[in-house]
Design a protein around this motif. Structure first.
Motif, PDB file in Angstrom:
ATOM      1  N   MET A   1     -20.788  65.997  -0.010  1.00  0.00           N
ATOM      2  CA  MET A   1     -19.350  65.918  -0.224  1.00  0.00           C
ATOM      3  C   MET A   1     -18.960  64.466  -0.488  1.00  0.00           C
ATOM      4  N   ARG A   2     -18.189  64.233  -1.549  1.00  0.00           N
ATOM      5  CA  ARG A   2     -17.832  62.880  -1.950  1.00  0.00           C
ATOM      6  C   ARG A   2     -16.897  62.229  -0.932  1.00  0.00           C
ATOM      7  N   VAL A   3     -17.160  60.973  -0.627  1.00  0.00           N
ATOM      8  CA  VAL A   3     -16.287  60.213   0.255  1.00  0.00           C
ATOM      9  C   VAL A   3     -15.046  59.789  -0.534  1.00  0.00           C
ATOM     10  N   GLN A   4     -13.879  60.023   0.033  1.00  0.00           N
ATOM     11  CA  GLN A   4     -12.627  59.725  -0.654  1.00  0.00           C
ATOM     12  C   GLN A   4     -12.119  58.339  -0.281  1.00  0.00           C
ATOM     13  N   ARG A   5     -11.574  57.657  -1.259  1.00  0.00           N
ATOM     14  CA  ARG A   5     -11.077  56.297  -1.062  1.00  0.00           C
ATOM     15  C   ARG A   5      -9.587  56.323  -0.727  1.00  0.00           C
ATOM     16  N   VAL A   6      -9.222  55.713   0.390  1.00  0.00           N
ATOM     17  CA  VAL A   6      -7.827  55.618   0.813  1.00  0.00           C
ATOM     18  C   VAL A   6      -7.438  54.146   0.851  1.00  0.00           C
ATOM     19  N   ALA A   7      -6.316  53.826   0.232  1.00  0.00           N
ATOM     20  CA  ALA A   7      -5.800  52.462   0.242  1.00  0.00           C
ATOM     21  C   ALA A   7      -4.382  52.477   0.799  1.00  0.00           C
ATOM     22  N   ALA A   8      -4.135  51.625   1.792  1.00  0.00           N
ATOM     23  CA  ALA A   8      -2.798  51.480   2.366  1.00  0.00           C
ATOM     24  C   ALA A   8      -2.163  50.224   1.790  1.00  0.00           C
ATOM     25  N   LEU A   9      -0.984  50.395   1.200  1.00  0.00           N
ATOM     26  CA  LEU A   9      -0.254  49.281   0.604  1.00  0.00           C
ATOM     27  C   LEU A   9       0.746  48.754   1.623  1.00  0.00           C
ATOM     28  N   VAL A  10       0.534  47.541   2.122  1.00  0.00           N
ATOM     29  CA  VAL A  10       1.428  46.979   3.133  1.00  0.00           C
ATOM     30  C   VAL A  10       2.488  46.122   2.461  1.00  0.00           C
ATOM     31  N   LEU A  11       3.687  46.137   3.058  1.00  0.00           N
ATOM     32  CA  LEU A  11       4.849  45.440   2.511  1.00  0.00           C
ATOM     33  C   LEU A  11       5.509  44.654   3.632  1.00  0.00           C
ATOM     34  N   PRO A  12       5.665  43.344   3.484  1.00  0.00           N
ATOM     35  CA  PRO A  12       6.199  42.536   4.589  1.00  0.00           C
ATOM     36  C   PRO A  12       7.705  42.786   4.807  1.00  0.00           C
ATOM     37  N   PRO A  13       8.128  42.769   6.080  1.00  0.00           N
ATOM     38  CA  PRO A  13       7.324  42.749   7.305  1.00  0.00           C
ATOM     39  C   PRO A  13       6.786  44.151   7.568  1.00  0.00           C
ATOM     40  N   GLN A  14       5.490  44.257   7.816  1.00  0.00           N
ATOM     41  CA  GLN A  14       4.827  45.551   7.942  1.00  0.00           C
ATOM     42  C   GLN A  14       4.930  46.108   9.355  1.00  0.00           C
ATOM     43  N   SER A  15       5.256  47.403   9.449  1.00  0.00           N
ATOM     44  CA  SER A  15       5.209  48.093  10.740  1.00  0.00           C
ATOM     45  C   SER A  15       3.749  48.363  11.096  1.00  0.00           C
ATOM     46  N   THR A  16       3.340  47.935  12.265  1.00  0.00           N
ATOM     47  CA  THR A  16       1.945  48.114  12.664  1.00  0.00           C
ATOM     48  C   THR A  16       1.633  49.563  13.019  1.00  0.00           C
ATOM     49  N   PHE A  17       2.605  50.285  13.575  1.00  0.00           N
ATOM     50  CA  PHE A  17       2.320  51.657  13.995  1.00  0.00           C
ATOM     51  C   PHE A  17       2.097  52.562  12.799  1.00  0.00           C
ATOM     52  N   GLU A  18       2.976  52.497  11.791  1.00  0.00           N
ATOM     53  CA  GLU A  18       2.804  53.346  10.622  1.00  0.00           C
ATOM     54  C   GLU A  18       1.463  53.083   9.937  1.00  0.00           C
ATOM     55  N   LEU A  19       1.071  51.812   9.869  1.00  0.00           N
ATOM     56  CA  LEU A  19      -0.238  51.486   9.300  1.00  0.00           C
ATOM     57  C   LEU A  19      -1.353  52.054  10.163  1.00  0.00           C
ATOM     58  N   ALA A  20      -1.199  51.969  11.489  1.00  0.00           N
ATOM     59  CA  ALA A  20      -2.224  52.487  12.392  1.00  0.00           C
ATOM     60  C   ALA A  20      -2.380  53.993  12.277  1.00  0.00           C
ATOM     61  N   CYS A  21      -1.297  54.711  11.952  1.00  0.00           N
ATOM     62  CA  CYS A  21      -1.393  56.168  11.771  1.00  0.00           C
ATOM     63  C   CYS A  21      -2.456  56.497  10.725  1.00  0.00           C
ATOM     64  N   ALA A  22      -2.367  55.819   9.587  1.00  0.00           N
ATOM     65  CA  ALA A  22      -3.332  56.064   8.516  1.00  0.00           C
ATOM     66  C   ALA A  22      -4.712  55.537   8.882  1.00  0.00           C
ATOM     67  N   ALA A  23      -4.765  54.352   9.493  1.00  0.00           N
ATOM     68  CA  ALA A  23      -6.058  53.758   9.834  1.00  0.00           C
ATOM     69  C   ALA A  23      -6.826  54.615  10.832  1.00  0.00           C
ATOM     70  N   PRO A  75       2.756  52.829   4.277  1.00  0.00           N
ATOM     71  CA  PRO A  75       3.049  53.003   5.704  1.00  0.00           C
ATOM     72  C   PRO A  75       4.355  52.313   6.128  1.00  0.00           C
ATOM     73  N   GLY A  76       5.462  52.797   5.551  1.00  0.00           N
ATOM     74  CA  GLY A  76       6.776  52.250   5.865  1.00  0.00           C
ATOM     75  C   GLY A  76       7.175  51.145   4.902  1.00  0.00           C
ATOM     76  N   TRP A  77       8.500  50.965   4.754  1.00  0.00           N
ATOM     77  CA  TRP A  77       9.039  49.887   3.919  1.00  0.00           C
ATOM     78  C   TRP A  77      10.319  49.397   4.576  1.00  0.00           C
ATOM     79  N   HIS A  78      10.237  48.306   5.293  1.00  0.00           N
ATOM     80  CA  HIS A  78      11.354  47.848   6.112  1.00  0.00           C
ATOM     81  C   HIS A  78      12.246  46.836   5.410  1.00  0.00           C
ATOM     82  N   SER A  79      11.922  46.477   4.177  1.00  0.00           N
ATOM     83  CA  SER A  79      12.813  45.620   3.387  1.00  0.00           C
ATOM     84  C   SER A  79      13.481  46.435   2.298  1.00  0.00           C
ATOM     85  N   ARG A  80      13.843  47.661   2.622  1.00  0.00           N
ATOM     86  CA  ARG A  80      14.367  48.581   1.614  1.00  0.00           C
ATOM     87  C   ARG A  80      15.745  48.187   1.105  1.00  0.00           C
ATOM     88  N   ASP A  81      16.438  47.255   1.791  1.00  0.00           N
ATOM     89  CA  ASP A  81      17.719  46.777   1.291  1.00  0.00           C
ATOM     90  C   ASP A  81      17.532  45.840   0.106  1.00  0.00           C
TER      91      ASP A  81
END
Length: 322
Positions: A1-23, A75-81
């Motif tokens: 079974m092929r290993v799938q590639r996952v990339a998390a795109l972080v955006l400053p200031p990054q929420s650590t919890f949302e990133l940790a969910c995926a990690a 994993p979240g975008w906290h500078s959405r304004d």
């Protein structure tokens, strides 16, 4: 079974919890579980990225990581304004066009919407942001009470812990119920949570369900082999069938019968993955009485047959893990 590639795109200031969910779901190697994903973190510009937790993190990969990812997580975008950087929006659009699965956790849905990927489609975000999201993106069909929405090519989740729900759901979709359950056990998490966001929102106490269904749900989950009825569940909960149905609607968003069927099909999925038992035997073990009934119910929920599901997700000769 092929290993799938996952990339998390972080955006400053990054929420650590949302990133940790995926990690946690896609990036952690666990004993006895074959690697199904590779996981990397990228940013618009490699280097130091500030976080909401008071520390910075070093990110080595740039937007080029999105060019080869099978799944892209926002994993979240906290500078959405502020307007999203054009380079980020272009990279996200290109990844989607070439077929990458786009996954937004919590406020990450704002970025996908700004990129135009959610127009005239269903999506969710944290319940506190739902009104703002709907006002800013009127072409998006916002579902404020949903833990996550999976459209196949795009998936969005509610806030924080719902990101784990979504990531486990995607792992279950990719590699089966037993694989996702194994990951969830390591995380000391339920492999699937019932209900929507309103059970966690700040609704007035009078509007909330008066008593948790957890005891009756646990009791029923241990007796799926038995011919349980709605009246049996109501008797266990010591309420009328009508009251039970109302509590299920309030707390889980489904009817008692639908919930019971979902549990039986989930149990059947695990047995198809982990055992060589005949479909007839599995049907009896999960309380669906016959192979024909199991096939019909299974197809209605999973959109495939038990045999096809076993071919995709069952253990194979020489394969010592999921």
């Amino acid at each position: 079974m092929r290993v799938q590639r996952v990339a998390a795109l972080v955006l400053p200031p990054q929420s650590t919890f949302e990133l940790a969910c995926a990690a946690e779901v896609f990036g952690v190697r666990r004993p006895g579980l074959a690697a199904r994903y590779t996981f990397q973190v990228c940013a618009e510009r490699p280097g130091v990225v500030p976080t909401l937790a008071g520390y910075d993190m070093a990110v080595n990969e740039g937007l080029s990581a999105l060019e080869t990812a099978d799944t892209v997580v926002i994993p979240g975008w906290h500078s959405r304004d502020e307007a999203a950087p054009r380079a980020v929006l272009d990279a996200v659009r290109r990844a989607h066009r070439r077929g990458a699965r786009m996954v937004a956790i919590c406020s990450g849905a704002f970025l996908l919407a700004e990129a135009g990927l959610l127009d005239h489609r269903r999506a969710t975000t944290h319940w506190r942001l739902a009104a703002e999201f709907a006002a800013r993106f009127p072409d998006v069909q916002v579902e404020p009470d949903t833990l996550y929405v999976d459209l196949g090519d795009i998936a969005t989740s509610a806030g924080t812990a719902a990101g784990i729900d979504l990531c486990l759901h995607l792992a279950r979709t990719d590699h089966g119920a037993a694989y996702a359950a194994h990951v969830a056990r390591h995380m000391v998490m339920p492999p699937h949570r019932e209900g929507g966001q309103l059970q966690y929102s700040t609704a007035p106490p009078a509007e909330r369900a008066p008593e948790s269904l957890a005891p009756v749900l646990d009791w029923a989950a241990e007796r799926l082999y038995a011919p349980l009825t709605i009246d049996d569940l109501a008797a266990r909960a010591q309420v009328s069938s009508r009251t039970l149905a109302r509590r299920f609607a309030e707390q889980l968003g489904v009817s008692p019968g639908r919930w019971l069927l979902q549990q039986r099909v989930t149990a059947a999925r695990a047995l198809l993955e982990e055992t060589d038992l005949p479909v007839e035997t599995i049907a009896v073990k999960v309380g669906l009485s016959s192979a024909a009934n199991l096939r019909r119910r299974f197809h209605s929920l999973v959109r495939t047959t038990p045999a096809a599901y076993r071919r995709s997700f069952g253990r194979h000769e020489g394969d010592g893990s999921w």
